[in-house]
Design a protein around this motif. Structure first.
Motif: not given
Length: 145
Positions: A36-44, A68-71, A97-107
């Motif tokens: 969850h943290d890796a997903y959220v921080w990559s979006v940020i 990079s997430i350091h523990l 294979g191709v990993a999924p991508r999260v995309l943000l609308r241009r507008d």
């Protein structure tokens, strides 16, 4: 030239045209919390790079770079209720294979305006997610207590 900005346990670094983010976390549940943290921080990371482009009218066109997430040693953990899931996860090899991508609308509005919207998830979409890129789902439980 490298520039660094530190923000609450995180460091943003600019190297060439890339924005990197290094995080310090106190602890993490490797089954539920870390993914969850890796997903959220990559979006940020992507949203901050986009915000820099927006605020400089494209003059500073950073791409999202490394996350990079350091523990601290000994602070990654898994709860006993998810022991079988952890064993299964550790046996799996990465799938090609191709990993999924999260995309943000241009507008979509800027980062801070986006955070204030009730319908902000409508601004994001997942593309390229199918069974060929991913292993079957592992059912895990949230530890209580």
């Amino acid at each position: 030239m490298t520039r660094r900005e530190v923000w609450r346990g995180s460091t943003f670094s600019v190297r060439g045209g890339s924005l990197d983010l290094a995080l310090q976390q106190r602890s993490s549940d490797v089954i539920l919390g870390l993914p969850h943290d890796a997903y959220v921080w990559s979006v940020i990371l992507h949203l901050v790079a986009r915000e820099v482009r927006r605020r400089t009218d494209g003059e500073v066109a950073l791409s999202a770079g490394r996350l990079s997430i350091h523990l601290p040693a000994g602070s990654a953990h898994a709860y006993a209720v998810n022991e079988d899931a952890l064993r299964e996860l550790s046996r799996r090899a990465p799938k090609g294979g191709v990993a999924p991508r999260v995309l943000l609308r241009r507008d979509a509005p800027g980062l801070f305006e986006l955070a204030a919207l009730d319908d902000s998830p409508a601004m994001l979409r997942v593309e390229g997610y199918d069974d060929s890129c991913c292993h079957p789902r592992i059912v895990v439980a949230q530890a209580n207590g």
